[in-house]
Scaffold this active site. Structure first.
Site, PDB file in Angstrom:
ATOM      1  CG  ASP A   1      -1.951   1.023   1.292  1.00  0.00           C
ATOM      2  OD1 ASP A   1      -1.925   1.920   0.438  1.00  0.00           O
ATOM      3  OD2 ASP A   1      -2.803   0.964   2.198  1.00  0.00           O
TER       4      ASP A   1
ATOM      5  CG  HIS B   1      -8.585   0.760  -4.063  1.00  0.00           C
ATOM      6  ND1 HIS B   1      -9.549   1.559  -3.482  1.00  0.00           N
ATOM      7  CD2 HIS B   1      -7.385   1.266  -3.647  1.00  0.00           C
ATOM      8  CE1 HIS B   1      -8.974   2.498  -2.746  1.00  0.00           C
ATOM      9  NE2 HIS B   1      -7.658   2.346  -2.833  1.00  0.00           N
TER      10      HIS B   1
HETATM   11  C1  HEM Z   1      -8.807   0.879   4.027  1.00  0.00           C
HETATM   12  C2  HEM Z   1      -8.918   1.615   2.911  1.00  0.00           C
HETATM   13  C3  HEM Z   1      -7.942   1.512   1.773  1.00  0.00           C
HETATM   14  C4  HEM Z   1      -7.097   0.502   1.443  1.00  0.00           C
HETATM   15  C5  HEM Z   1      -6.912  -0.827   2.154  1.00  0.00           C
HETATM   16  C6  HEM Z   1      -6.376   0.926   0.257  1.00  0.00           C
HETATM   17  C7  HEM Z   1      -5.424   0.182  -0.398  1.00  0.00           C
HETATM   18  C8  HEM Z   1      -4.771   0.564  -1.556  1.00  0.00           C
HETATM   19  C9  HEM Z   1      -3.859  -0.262  -2.304  1.00  0.00           C
HETATM   20  C10 HEM Z   1      -3.438  -1.663  -1.920  1.00  0.00           C
HETATM   21  C11 HEM Z   1      -3.459   0.442  -3.388  1.00  0.00           C
HETATM   22  C12 HEM Z   1      -2.513  -0.037  -4.500  1.00  0.00           C
HETATM   23  C13 HEM Z   1      -1.070   0.294  -4.272  1.00  0.00           C
HETATM   24  C14 HEM Z   1      -0.762   1.756  -4.208  1.00  0.00           C
HETATM   25  O1  HEM Z   1      -0.558   2.439  -5.224  1.00  0.00           O
HETATM   26  O2  HEM Z   1      -0.727   2.249  -3.084  1.00  0.00           O
HETATM   27  C15 HEM Z   1      -4.093   1.725  -3.325  1.00  0.00           C
HETATM   28  C16 HEM Z   1      -3.944   2.738  -4.235  1.00  0.00           C
HETATM   29  C17 HEM Z   1      -4.514   3.972  -4.140  1.00  0.00           C
HETATM   30  N1  HEM Z   1      -5.461   4.371  -3.224  1.00  0.00           N
HETATM   31 FE1  HEM Z   1      -6.181   3.251  -1.708  1.00  0.00          FE
HETATM   32  N2  HEM Z   1      -6.805   2.189  -0.076  1.00  0.00           N
HETATM   33  C18 HEM Z   1      -7.755   2.586   0.815  1.00  0.00           C
HETATM   34  C19 HEM Z   1      -8.446   3.771   0.822  1.00  0.00           C
HETATM   35  C20 HEM Z   1      -8.235   4.816  -0.048  1.00  0.00           C
HETATM   36  C21 HEM Z   1      -8.886   6.091   0.008  1.00  0.00           C
HETATM   37  C22 HEM Z   1      -9.942   6.516   1.042  1.00  0.00           C
HETATM   38  C23 HEM Z   1      -8.390   6.847  -1.004  1.00  0.00           C
HETATM   39  C24 HEM Z   1      -8.714   8.282  -1.392  1.00  0.00           C
HETATM   40  C25 HEM Z   1      -9.908   8.798  -1.309  1.00  0.00           C
HETATM   41  C26 HEM Z   1      -7.413   6.040  -1.705  1.00  0.00           C
HETATM   42  C27 HEM Z   1      -6.672   6.456  -2.782  1.00  0.00           C
HETATM   43  C28 HEM Z   1      -5.761   5.687  -3.458  1.00  0.00           C
HETATM   44  C29 HEM Z   1      -4.984   6.178  -4.579  1.00  0.00           C
HETATM   45  C30 HEM Z   1      -4.993   7.596  -5.149  1.00  0.00           C
HETATM   46  C31 HEM Z   1      -4.208   5.098  -5.029  1.00  0.00           C
HETATM   47  C32 HEM Z   1      -3.232   5.089  -6.203  1.00  0.00           C
HETATM   48  C33 HEM Z   1      -3.991   4.879  -7.470  1.00  0.00           C
HETATM   49  C34 HEM Z   1      -3.082   4.867  -8.680  1.00  0.00           C
HETATM   50  O3  HEM Z   1      -2.802   5.960  -9.207  1.00  0.00           O
HETATM   51  O4  HEM Z   1      -2.643   3.772  -9.059  1.00  0.00           O
HETATM   52  N3  HEM Z   1      -7.353   4.810  -1.101  1.00  0.00           N
HETATM   53  N4  HEM Z   1      -4.914   1.783  -2.205  1.00  0.00           N
END
Ligand code: HEM
Length: 417
Positions: free
Chosen positions: A233, A327
């Site tokens: 993450d 996601h």
């Molecule tokens: C418990 C809640 C969440 C979990 C477990 C989670 C998990 C992850 C994971 C595993 C990734 C893929 C790896 C990475 O690029 O970091 C990711 C990407 C991302 N997440 Fe989350 N996330 C959560 C909540 C959120 C929230 C609330 C937001 C914003 C409103 C968010 C925004 C993003 C963004 C902007 C990316 C990168 C997307 C890209 O450009 O590839 N996430 N998240």
């Protein structure tokens, strides 16, 4: 280059702070936030610091307090963080706010350098700063009391209501934020106590949220964290020290909100992760929900964590390999302006009732403008995101993070002086 102290004008770090980028697929180690990290806070010779590094010791490391921006944003992320949300007392007016911020700035400055705070009752505990940072944030009520409603940036206030939210006031809102982070939990506990003691004639504690990542030394620095779902993450994140980072993170206010220029905003969401139902999901479905492999964080269309996802690639059956409701398909920015900087921590606390765990993410993102950057992403995730099956936002707070200050100044002076 960000790691070269001579470029920064601050001339603080002779060694630089190397973050191994190999695990993130970057290849060579990259220097990150080195200008803010003073390895030899008390004049530790390079050779001595090298010996401590070799032994895996980190206690003597200090992050410099002063600068254009507050520490704890673009500086290397520490293993432990405590977020403190405070409510101002009725009597705390503008003049009192200035006094409070002078005192708290002085505390942070001393503690971060490895000294006790002014009236420190346990100064012995301050001698291991372990890369301590203290970051201050202001809620709308504090800004209003300090300088009137016109000084409150348009984006500073509660987020719009989202369908997925089940917010608990216990984890929401707040007038003053203090984020205390360090690689040593004893250091954090001591700094938290000193800061709360010195703020209690101005404000009272509304909530406290403790987060953690891997301990310093458990992995090569710079390894992307795994959250408690086991997911890698934080892969796609702007890199501190780059022009791209600066453009999306630091505010450029004008007029009544000019005080926040050089600062940023913080959105803190407490998001519960249901490990009991996640446990029932096999690795293929886990990977599908995010669009990245659970094993190594590589996109489903690639082979390494650093590979760019291909959202157009299709399977033999004609479906996209990465689901349009995965996601990363929903959270990726629609343009270069919508990028946010995520700096999250895990939490794991005692469950209520007969449960096994109460676990989740202290999702923290920094951006220049909440309305233009964070909210559209959250809105898309609210509409559709496979991860929603296992996650529930239970706390939400937004703060303006004022810029840093020079020696002799104080955090918040652009609003309060
Ligand atoms: C418990 C809640 C969440 C979990 C477990 C989670 C998990 C992850 C994971 C595993 C990734 C893929 C790896 C990475 O690029 O970091 C990711 C990407 C991302 N997440 Fe989350 N996330 C959560 C909540 C959120 C929230 C609330 C937001 C914003 C409103 C968010 C925004 C993003 C963004 C902007 C990316 C990168 C997307 C890209 O450009 O590839 N996430 N998240």
């Amino acid at each position: 280059m960000p790691g070269d102290a001579t470029d920064t004008g601050r001339g603080l770090s002779r060694r630089g702070f190397l973050l191994g980028g190999a695990a993130a697929g970057v290849g060579a180690a990259v220097a990150l936030g080195a200008d803010r990290l003073v390895g030899a806070g008390a004049g530790l010779p390079d050779q001595r610091q090298a010996e401590l590094d070799a032994a895996g010791l980190n206690g003597a490391r200090t992050v410099t307090f002063h600068g254009d921006h507050q520490s704890g944003i673009d500086t290397p992320i520490a293993a432990h963080a405590t977020y403190l949300g405070l409510r101002l007392l009725e009597r705390t007016d503008r003049e009192a706010l200035a006094r409070m911020m002078r005192v708290l700035t002085d505390d942070a400055e001393r503690l971060m350098s490895g000294e006790g705070a002014l009236a420190d009752t346990e100064p012995e505990l301050a001698t291991v700063p372990a890369a301590l940072t203290v970051t201050f944030g202001f809620g709308p009520e504090l800004v209003r009391r300090a300088a009137g409603a016109a000084a409150v940036p348009a984006w500073l206030g509660p987020l719009p209501a989202f369908e997925i939210d089940a917010l608990d006031p216990r984890w929401s809102g707040g007038d003053l934020l203090m984020v205390v982070s360090a690689d040593d939990p004893v250091t954090v506990a001591h700094a938290v106590r000193m800061l709360l003691k010195d703020s209690r004639s101005f404000a009272s504690l509304a909530w406290r949220q403790d987060g953690f990542r891997r301990a310093y030394g458990s992995e090569v620095s710079g390894t992307t964290m795994r959250n408690l779902f086991g997911q890698v993450d934080g892969t796609t994140n702007p890199e501190p020290g780059t022009a791209g980072f600066d453009a999306v993170v630091w505010c450029t206010g004008t007029g009544a909100t000019a005080w926040v220029s050089g600062g940023t905003s913080l959105v803190l969401r407490r998001i519960r992760m249901n490990l009991d139902t996640w446990d029932e999901v096999d690795p293929t479905a886990r990977s599908f929900a995010v669009g990245r492999r659970i094993t190594d964080g590589a996109p489903l269309t690639g082979s390494r964590e650093a590979d760019a996802p291909d959202f157009e690639a299709t399977t033999a059956a004609g479906n996209t390999v990465i689901s349009p409701v995965a996601h990363i398909a929903r959270s990726r920015p629609v343009d270069s302006r919508e990028v946010i900087f995520r700096r999250g921590y895990n939490y794991d606390v005692a469950p209520a009732g007969g449960g096994v765990s109460e676990t989740g993410l202290l999702f923290a993102s920094f951006q220049a403008d909440v309305d233009a950057q964070f909210t559209p992403i959250q809105r898309r995730l609210d509409e559709a995101d496979l991860l929603n099956e296992w996650t529930t936002p239970i706390g939400s707070a937004v703060f303006a993070i004022p810029p840093g200050c020079a020696p002799g100044g104080f955090i918040g002076e652009t609003l309060l002086a």
